[in-house]
Write an enzyme that holds these catalytic residues in place. Structure first.
Site, short mmCIF file in Angstrom:
data_model
loop_
_atom_site.label_atom_id
_atom_site.label_comp_id
_atom_site.label_asym_id
_atom_site.label_seq_id
_atom_site.Cartn_x
_atom_site.Cartn_y
_atom_site.Cartn_z
N ASP A 140 39.29 -8.50 1.02
CA ASP A 140 38.91 -9.61 0.14
C ASP A 140 39.48 -10.93 0.65
O ASP A 140 40.36 -10.97 1.51
CB ASP A 140 39.46 -9.31 -1.27
CG ASP A 140 38.57 -9.84 -2.36
OD1 ASP A 140 37.85 -10.82 -2.12
OD2 ASP A 140 38.62 -9.30 -3.48
N ASP B 121 30.65 -11.27 -7.49
CA ASP B 121 31.46 -10.78 -8.61
C ASP B 121 30.62 -10.71 -9.88
O ASP B 121 31.08 -10.20 -10.90
CB ASP B 121 32.67 -11.70 -8.84
CG ASP B 121 33.83 -11.32 -7.94
OD1 ASP B 121 33.76 -10.27 -7.27
OD2 ASP B 121 34.82 -12.07 -7.90
C1 GLA Z 1 37.75 -10.46 -6.10
C2 GLA Z 1 36.72 -9.40 -5.82
C3 GLA Z 1 36.69 -8.40 -6.94
C4 GLA Z 1 38.06 -7.77 -7.08
C5 GLA Z 1 39.10 -8.85 -7.30
C6 GLA Z 1 40.50 -8.28 -7.28
O1 GLA Z 1 37.40 -11.25 -7.15
O2 GLA Z 1 35.47 -9.97 -5.62
O3 GLA Z 1 35.72 -7.40 -6.69
O4 GLA Z 1 38.35 -7.03 -5.92
O5 GLA Z 1 39.03 -9.86 -6.31
O6 GLA Z 1 41.47 -9.23 -7.48
#
Ligand code: GLA
Length: 722
Positions: A471, A541
């Site tokens: 990420d 997201d």
């Molecule tokens: C980001 C990702 C999510 C999750 C969060 C965790 O927002 O896109 O899918 O993994 O971080 O903190």
């Protein structure tokens, strides 16, 4: 051979299966672009013309100004007043003027030092053009790599300082294309976090139009993909030029329409977030940019790009079935521990999942997003016997295991930051800005990357992890490095990306059996630079199915379904909602993020059935050709289908939006269907002649939202036999 040099005309011709690209060496020095379009051998000859206010060399006449003719690479300050591809000098002026010297044609391609690049195959050939600029003392190599099978040509450049003075590169745009026309629309994808890749199509106008990122990541805000097309181009008709950049950091795509209505396209690193110093003997290698051309509409451009990504960009595991994952994020957020996840694993296995992915919250003092990033060792309160023992228990349930990391980041509240505050990007005397309570590690500092390698090696060591979700949850501000001198601070954005890619390379070689899914708060790094490492990307997201329908339809313009990670979340115990979310998610690579521990048996049974059904046609989505039938921003529904290369299988999806009118009939023309075949819809048992599918399948809209229909046609017979 896809590349030829015609000596008497001093002409280079590059052929792909359906396209031709050509340019000539003119006046003994310039590269004059003559053609890019449908495959042909009829290449127009260069022309010269006297143009007012256009400067020219005393050794040439006034009709031979670089400001007039279409070029392959234009140089700042040397008579071409349009936006330039290269600005470089040893004397601070930025003025450079490279003169054609020689060429080389060879099989394969050259590797790009520390950067991702498209993979060559046995049909790939490269043209290398060498130019010299005596004043700066630099040699410039322009590369054209021809991926003939997929109608893609890539461009990258190398600058070698063979002189006696250091030089600075101020702007670098490896792809430049001059077109003799501007009666075109520009297609680009803009957005924001949770609202990525909105489709935008606008007519070109005189002046500069651009998309860019100054964020250190390709970003949610503009994708590096752009296309130009005829004003009346549709999915099936019209000329279309598509462009993209194999890079994940800040970028600039410029499209300029000049005084004579001609268009220049430039794709590259730009100048705002880039400069690079080259000492004597050093070489700078740019990232690679790509272009494709379709004479038969946007759909064909899309399929070219998809095939290019599948055949030349994605790592090999991406061509195998992708695991159906259950991800803990939306179910648990930071509230995870060993007992809970083992219960998740047991239920996940029973329900038919391939893999459990433990998302954020497993390491350091990570109980919320304010602490712990950078401390990449397990939290013993949550995993009392350690990570190795926990993973062993998960695997004993007969399920694969994935884990979340965000290597480039650090929370000020972390052991790592307390020990090395100088390892975060910062500018002396200025307060570093926080975003999601975090700072960005200085990945341009080799010591930081070395530390991360050592840390991850010790934490993950020989634990059989099957998947990493990588990420990146903020962008780069106050971009300065404590290890570079003042005159090299402009290099940090680029060096940052090279540090990131080095860490990716290490992960890939240290954990050869694991796959990497990349992510940046969803689709913040949905780009060709990530795809050689990541077998798929977390698309957004936002898992709301209406929003996802839009996001996925736009992402599909440039990137194949194999890259697009799509999860079912939050059906709120509602079977109809679960069905709808599933049918939206099977646009790409299916996964789920929901609390399987509080699901009814009925929901779990449905999820099992969905996973089994998805697996029966996953290969059609992952490897098939994509055909858009109704784009959701234009209609009250979205319709598209995938077809296997031999068209023996077609998977059609119709997703209704809230404003769909019940009872309306739509005619969906599946033109990829084989006219000579009989198809059976495996999901209903109904049969159809291929000709009938080509003319149009009649489908009734079901109305009142949350409705979607799937049709899975397989050739069951050949027409002339019945
Ligand atoms: C980001 C990702 C999510 C999750 C969060 C965790 O927002 O896109 O899918 O993994 O971080 O903190």
């Amino acid at each position: 051979m896809s590349i030829r040099f015609i000596k008497n005309k001093q002409r280079f011709i590059l052929h792909t299966k359906h396209t031709t690209y050509a340019f000539d060496v003119v006046f003994g020095r310039y590269l004059y672009h003559t053609y890019y379009g449908k495959r042909t051998n009829a290449i127009p000859d260069p022309i010269d013309r006297i143009v007012s206010f256009a400067p020219y060399l005393s050794t040439l006449d006034a009709g031979k100004s670089p400001d007039f003719f279409p070029q392959e690479c234009s140089f700042y300050g040397a008579g071409d007043f349009r936006p330039n591809a290269l600005r470089l000098s040893a004397d601070g002026t930025g003025v450079c003027d490279f003169v054609y010297h020689s060429y080389r044609i060879f099989k394969g391609r050259v590797a790009l030092d520390g950067l991702p690049a498209a993979r060559a195959d046995e049909h790939t050939h490269t043209l290398e053009i060498t130019l010299l600029d005596e004043v700066s003392g630099c040699r410039l190599k322009l590369y054209y790599t021809v991926f003939a099978d997929v109608d893609v040509i890539s461009r990258y450049m190398m600058v070698e300082n063979v002189g006696e003075r250091p030089v600075t590169i101020h702007k670098c745009m490896p792809l430049m294309l001059d077109l003799d026309r501007s009666d075109l629309d520009m297609i680009s994808l803009y957005g924001s976090h949770c609202c990525e890749v909105n489709f935008q199509r606008t007519p070109l106008h005189h002046g500069l139009q651009s998309v860019y990122s100054n964020r250190g990541a390709s970003s949610h805000h503009y994708n590096p993909f752009v296309a130009l097309c005829d004003h009346n181009a549709t999915d099936e008709r019209g000329e279309v030029y598509g462009f993209n950049f194999v890079y994940s950091g800040s970028f600039l795509d410029e499209v300029d329409v000049d005084q004579f209505g001609r268009t220049r396209v430039l794709i590259g690193l730009g100048s705002e977030c880039f400069s690079y110093s080259l000492n004597e003997g050093e070489v700078f290698c740019s990232p690679e940019a790509i272009m494709t051309y379709s004479s038969s509409g946007i759909g064909k451009m899309t399929r070219n790009l998809h095939r290019f990504v599948r055949n030349h960009i994605l790592p090999a595991p991406s061509l195998d079935p992708h695991p159906v994952v259950l991800n803990t994020w939306e179910a648990c957020f930071f509230d995870i521990n060993e007992d809970k996840l083992i219960r998740f694993a047991k239920e996940a296995k029973k329900t038919g999942f391939d893999m459990l992915v433990m998302d954020d919250g497993w390491f350091g003092a990570r109980n919320n997003d304010q602490a712990g990033l950078g401390d990449w060792y397990e939290n013993r309160n949550k995993f009392p016997d350690g990570l190795a023992s926990f993973v062993k228990k998960i695997k004993a349930e007969g399920i694969q295991f994935g884990i979340w990391v965000e290597p480039e980041m650090v929370n000020p509240d972390s052991e790592l930051y307390r020990a090395h505050p100088d390892w975060a990007l910062r500018v002396e005397g200025r307060e570093p800005l926080r975003s999601r309570h975090q700072l960005v590690l200085d990945m341009s500092n080799p010591a930081v990357v070395d530390y991360l390698i050592d840390r991850f090696d010790r934490t993950f060591g020989d634990i059989p992890i099957d998947y990493f979700k990588w990420d990146m949850n903020r962008h780069l501000s106050h971009v300065g490095s404590s290890v570079l001198p003042a005159d090299q601070q402009g290099e940090v954005f680029f060096r940052y990306m090279k540090g990131v890619y080095r860490l990716f390379d290490w992960f890939a070689s240290r954990f050869p059996n694991a796959v990497i899914e990349t992510c940046s708060g969803g689709g913040g790094r949905y780009d060709l630079g990530m795809m050689p490492y990541g077998f798929q990307i977390w698309t957004s997201d936002n898992t709301n199915p209406y929003a996802r329908t839009m996001i996925q339809a736009s992402a599909m313009l440039a990137y194949p379904a194999a890259t697009m990670s799509c999860h079912v979340s939050n059906p709120h115990g509602n079977l109809r909602s679960l069905d709808y979310r599933y049918k939206v998610a099977v646009g790409g690579m299916l996964g789920y993020e929901l609390n399987i521990l509080d699901m009814s048996d009925e929901i779990k049974r449905d999820i099992s059935a969905q996973i089994a059904q998805y697996k029966s046609f996953e290969h059609v989505i992952r490897l098939g050709d994509y055909y858009n039938l109704a784009f959701p921003t234009k209609y009250s529904y979205s319709a598209y289908y995938y077809a296997t290369a031999d068209a023996s299988e077609l998977l059609l999806t119709l997703i209704e939006k809230a404003d769909c009118q019940k009872g309306t009939t739509k005619l969906l023309k599946l033109k990829a269907a084989r006219a000579d075949a009989v198809y059976t819809d495996v999901l209903t048992g109904k049969t159809y002649r291929g000709e009938e599918l080509r003319h149009g399948l009649r489908v009734d809209l079901l109305g009142d939202g949350d409705r979607a229909q799937l049709f899975y046609f397989r050739v069951s017979d050949i027409c002339n036999k019945i």
